[in-house]
Scaffold this active site. Structure first.
Site, PDB file in Angstrom:
ATOM      1  N   SER A 113      69.688 -12.296 -22.014  1.00 21.53           N
ATOM      2  CA  SER A 113      70.438 -13.169 -21.107  1.00 21.53           C
ATOM      3  C   SER A 113      71.846 -12.662 -20.837  1.00 21.53           C
ATOM      4  O   SER A 113      72.024 -11.554 -20.356  1.00 21.53           O
ATOM      5  CB  SER A 113      70.431 -14.589 -21.664  1.00 21.53           C
ATOM      6  OG  SER A 113      70.984 -15.468 -20.723  1.00 21.53           O
ATOM      7  N   HIS A 114      72.848 -13.457 -21.191  1.00 20.20           N
ATOM      8  CA  HIS A 114      74.236 -13.132 -20.873  1.00 20.20           C
ATOM      9  C   HIS A 114      74.896 -12.277 -21.951  1.00 20.20           C
ATOM     10  O   HIS A 114      76.074 -11.969 -21.832  1.00 20.20           O
ATOM     11  CB  HIS A 114      74.999 -14.442 -20.717  1.00 20.20           C
ATOM     12  CG  HIS A 114      74.737 -15.352 -21.871  1.00 20.20           C
ATOM     13  ND1 HIS A 114      73.574 -16.068 -21.969  1.00 20.20           N
ATOM     14  CD2 HIS A 114      75.433 -15.600 -22.991  1.00 20.20           C
ATOM     15  CE1 HIS A 114      73.574 -16.739 -23.113  1.00 20.20           C
ATOM     16  NE2 HIS A 114      74.691 -16.473 -23.751  1.00 20.20           N
ATOM     17  N   ASP A 277      74.261 -14.754 -14.368  1.00 20.82           N
ATOM     18  CA  ASP A 277      74.358 -14.028 -15.640  1.00 20.82           C
ATOM     19  C   ASP A 277      73.419 -12.820 -15.682  1.00 20.82           C
ATOM     20  O   ASP A 277      72.793 -12.471 -14.683  1.00 20.82           O
ATOM     21  CB  ASP A 277      74.093 -14.974 -16.815  1.00 20.82           C
ATOM     22  CG  ASP A 277      72.627 -15.355 -16.926  1.00 20.82           C
ATOM     23  OD1 ASP A 277      71.953 -15.388 -15.874  1.00 20.82           O
ATOM     24  OD2 ASP A 277      72.156 -15.609 -18.044  1.00 20.82           O
ATOM     25  N   ASP A 281      69.518 -16.486 -14.611  1.00 21.50           N
ATOM     26  CA  ASP A 281      69.169 -17.914 -14.659  1.00 21.50           C
ATOM     27  C   ASP A 281      70.384 -18.840 -14.673  1.00 21.50           C
ATOM     28  O   ASP A 281      70.264 -20.013 -14.357  1.00 21.50           O
ATOM     29  CB  ASP A 281      68.188 -18.232 -15.812  1.00 21.50           C
ATOM     30  CG  ASP A 281      68.682 -17.776 -17.160  1.00 21.50           C
ATOM     31  OD1 ASP A 281      69.789 -17.195 -17.235  1.00 21.50           O
ATOM     32  OD2 ASP A 281      67.961 -17.986 -18.156  1.00 21.50           O
ATOM     33  N   LYS A 376      65.796 -22.222 -15.496  1.00 22.88           N
ATOM     34  CA  LYS A 376      66.975 -22.475 -14.689  1.00 22.88           C
ATOM     35  C   LYS A 376      67.106 -21.311 -13.725  1.00 22.88           C
ATOM     36  O   LYS A 376      66.578 -20.228 -13.982  1.00 22.88           O
ATOM     37  CB  LYS A 376      68.211 -22.651 -15.559  1.00 22.88           C
ATOM     38  CG  LYS A 376      68.466 -21.533 -16.538  1.00 22.88           C
ATOM     39  CD  LYS A 376      69.542 -21.958 -17.522  1.00 22.88           C
ATOM     40  CE  LYS A 376      69.716 -20.917 -18.603  1.00 22.88           C
ATOM     41  NZ  LYS A 376      69.511 -21.447 -19.942  1.00 22.88           N
TER      42      LYS A 376
HETATM   43  C1  G1P Z   1      72.788 -21.749 -25.142  1.00 21.70           C
HETATM   44  C2  G1P Z   1      73.107 -22.966 -24.318  1.00 21.70           C
HETATM   45  C3  G1P Z   1      71.834 -23.693 -23.958  1.00 21.70           C
HETATM   46  C4  G1P Z   1      70.893 -22.734 -23.236  1.00 21.70           C
HETATM   47  C5  G1P Z   1      70.686 -21.489 -24.076  1.00 21.70           C
HETATM   48  C6  G1P Z   1      69.873 -20.436 -23.323  1.00 21.70           C
HETATM   49  O1  G1P Z   1      72.152 -22.144 -26.325  1.00 21.70           O
HETATM   50  O2  G1P Z   1      73.987 -23.836 -25.005  1.00 21.70           O
HETATM   51  O3  G1P Z   1      72.142 -24.786 -23.153  1.00 21.70           O
HETATM   52  O4  G1P Z   1      69.654 -23.341 -22.996  1.00 21.70           O
HETATM   53  O5  G1P Z   1      71.937 -20.914 -24.417  1.00 21.70           O
HETATM   54  O6  G1P Z   1      70.520 -20.019 -22.165  1.00 21.70           O
HETATM   55  P1  G1P Z   1      72.932 -22.333 -27.708  1.00 21.70           P
HETATM   56  O7  G1P Z   1      73.605 -21.023 -28.013  1.00 21.70           O
HETATM   57  O8  G1P Z   1      73.937 -23.421 -27.504  1.00 21.70           O
HETATM   58  O9  G1P Z   1      71.855 -22.713 -28.691  1.00 21.70           O
HETATM   59 ZN    ZN Z   2      70.311 -16.075 -18.833  1.00 21.09          ZN
END
Ligand code: G1P
Ligand code: ZN
Length: 543
Positions: A113-114, A277, A281, A376
């Site tokens: 992801s990010h 990102d 998503d 998302k």
């Molecule tokens: C974080 C975000 C959550 C999202 C997830 C994946 O998770 O807070 O809303 O679904 O990334 O993108 P967390 O690190 O808080 O468990």
């Molecule tokens: Zn992502």
């Protein structure tokens, strides 16, 4: 096709979190590590033989090597058909869409992801099931169980498959279709939104900037905004995906997308700014001199869904993750539709979407989406905002002001304490949990705790319950204080503290959130004994 059965070692640390298995690249590069995980995963897919699988990633470092290994293993494990993005690329929402459109058994998305990318950064493997959404907890638990017992894996012996061009090839009995990663997704967007109206907006005097942060949305955004909608060249910034994302941190927030934020708060600001990102998503929305919180964004999209053809008939319901502000609830109540509060993580929305209970859903962590896929979707959110801007012809600031005047403003801020020792994170949560019984009913600076609990969710569709989803303090005036430990970090623990306060007074709608929320912030720090237990005087990230 010649295949090999390779003996391997179980008991590697392969427990996937809420967003798949995420580790440093060096961990994935250990002999057999990726193979063990993929074999453990394939063992969990019932009736795998002959089925279709979607495969691609956000282009980060190790994407290319990993994809070749997975192709060989897919063939050796008897999959029938593989749909791979050209150059091994797919955004997360694009995979979700293809799984659904092509009735695939699932999809593998190579992404962290990010999180930053590069030889010393993160890599990840995420599995989405046949509804297009992230694998269930039950599924990831069985993958983990397999990974602790696995003794061998199957892999084809072959040279690398050419992924540079669209093609139809095969490896043994498995056919491989290399496709344009953008086309099907962009066509889906054309079906949901009024592209004629949007192109009238974007080819006129209206100016927008979309920052792809050198990650996967570059090609998608260029195709959609500049080619299909006729926005001037240069609308998309940092549009070429790089293996290390240009050394940046592709997370669309005010900290990591600072150049875009600075532009939007400068005298040269275009009308609208947005970013996504690493895997496409998440989204961030900005107007001239204004940042729209993701919680507010969900509420505004829901209130204005009528501006988008696909949702003109109305929404079935709205869901938000528990830490997300209650702004969307206020809209749902005014529309007379149901609203739901789920634990953090997109997978909890899946059942509600599949059961037709909701149309829109979102998280405070820059995630917004609808029933068009089961993830998302960053670009979807940007197109949804553009539709509202086109329909109303108002600046983002006026849209926000009108919204707050109608529903009140849910002042909101999240404070993150990153990379604290895992045991300290646990201790903080234990400290809070121990206080819950005495907190109930207590007064703090004129407001009373109405509910103090550890959030438990019961899925309204299948009745399953998820416990320990975050400590909540709900006050009688609607304010909230929430604490949880992140499930996506790769080193130590990250404590997240969420603060929210509702303001209805029309004279007090444009104040600085950090000032408005100061009492709640101080209360949270004190109750969780943050400074005493971590030595930290301030959070590392404030959003
Ligand atoms: C974080 C975000 C959550 C999202 C997830 C994946 O998770 O807070 O809303 O679904 O990334 O993108 P967390 O690190 O808080 O468990
Ligand atoms: Zn992502």
């Amino acid at each position: 096709m010649e295949t090999r059965t390779v003996a391997t070692n179980p008991f590697l640390d392969q427990r996937a979190g809420t967003s798949g298995l995420r580790k440093k690249v060096s961990v994935f590069q250990q002999p057999h590590y990726l193979e063990n995980y993929i074999q453990s995963l394939f063992l969990c897919i019932p009736d795998l033989a002959g089925k279709t699988l979607v495969l691609g990633g956000d282009g980060r470092y190790f994407n290319r090597q990993a994809i070749q290994t997975i192709i060989r293993m897919a063939a050796a494990n008897g999959l029938g058909h593989l749909i791979v993005g050209r150059q091994g690329l797919f955004s997360t929402p694009a995979v979700s869409n293809l799984i659904r459109q092509r009735s695939a058994v699932g999809g593998i998305i190579l992404t962290a992801s990010h999180n930053p990318a590069g030889p010393h950064q993160d890599f990840g493997v995420k599995y989405n099931g046949r509804n297009g959404g992230p694998a269930t907890e039950q599924f990831t638990d069985s993958v983990w169980a397999n990974s602790r017992e696995i003794k061998e894996y199957q892999i084809a012996i072959s040279s690398d498959i050419d992924l540079e061009h669209e093609s139809h090839t095969a490896l043994g009995d498995m056919s491989i279709e290399v496709i344009d990663p953008v086309h099907d997704y962009a066509s889906l967007m054309e079906r949901l939104f009024d592209f004629d109206a949007l192109s009238r907006l974007l080819s006129g005097t209206f100016r927008m900037r979309f920052d792809a942060l050198h990650a996967i949305t570059g090609p998608y955004a260029t195709d959609i905004f500049e080619k299909r909608l006729g926005a001037p060249e240069g609308t998309v910034l940092n549009g070429t995906p790089l293996q290390d994302f240009g050394g940046g941190h592709p997370d669309p927030n005010l900290v990591y997308a600072k150049p875009l934020a600075d532009l939007m708060f400068s005298a040269q600001s275009p009308d609208f700014g947005a970013a996504s990102d690493g895997d496409g998503d998440r989204n961030m929305i900005l107007g001239q001199g204004i940042f729209v919180t993701p919680s507010d964004s969900l509420a505004v999209l829901a209130a204005n869904a009528g501006c988008i053809p696909a949702y003109a008939a109305g929404l079935k319901g709205i869901a938000r993750s528990m830490p997300t502000s209650q702004a969307a609830d206020a809209v749902a109540e005014s529309l007379g539709i149901p609203h739901f509060e789920t634990p953090t993580g997109w997978k909890f929305f899946g059942n509600l979407l599949d059961a037709g209970k909701i149309t829109f859903c979102g998280e405070e962590s820059f995630g917004t989406g609808s029933d068009h896929v089961r993830e998302k979707d960053g670009l979807w959110a940007v197109l949804a905002w553009l539709s509202i801007l086109e329909h109303t012809r108002l600046p983002v600031r006026d849209i926000m002001l009108q919204h707050w005047q109608r529903h009140g403003r849910h002042y909101y801020s999240r404070h993150d304490y990153e990379e604290i020792p895992a045991e300290t994170g646990q201790e903080i949560m234990d400290t809070l949990r121990a206080q819950l019984p005495v907190l109930q009913g207590q007064q703090f600076a004129g407001r009373q705790v109405h509910i103090a609990d550890d959030f438990t969710y019961t899925d309204p569709v299948d009745g399953t319950t998820s416990q320990h989803q975050g400590i909540r303090l709900l006050f009688t005036d609607g304010a909230r204080l929430v604490f949880r430990i992140s499930g996506t970090g790769t080193s130590g623990a990250t404590l997240r503290v969420y603060h929210e306060q509702h303001e209805k007074d029309p004279e007090r709608l444009q104040r600085d959130p950090q000032r408005v929320l100061r009492d709640l912030v101080m209360l949270g720090r004190g109750l969780a004994r943050i400074e005493a237990l971590t030595g930290r005087k301030a959070p590392t990230v404030i959003t």
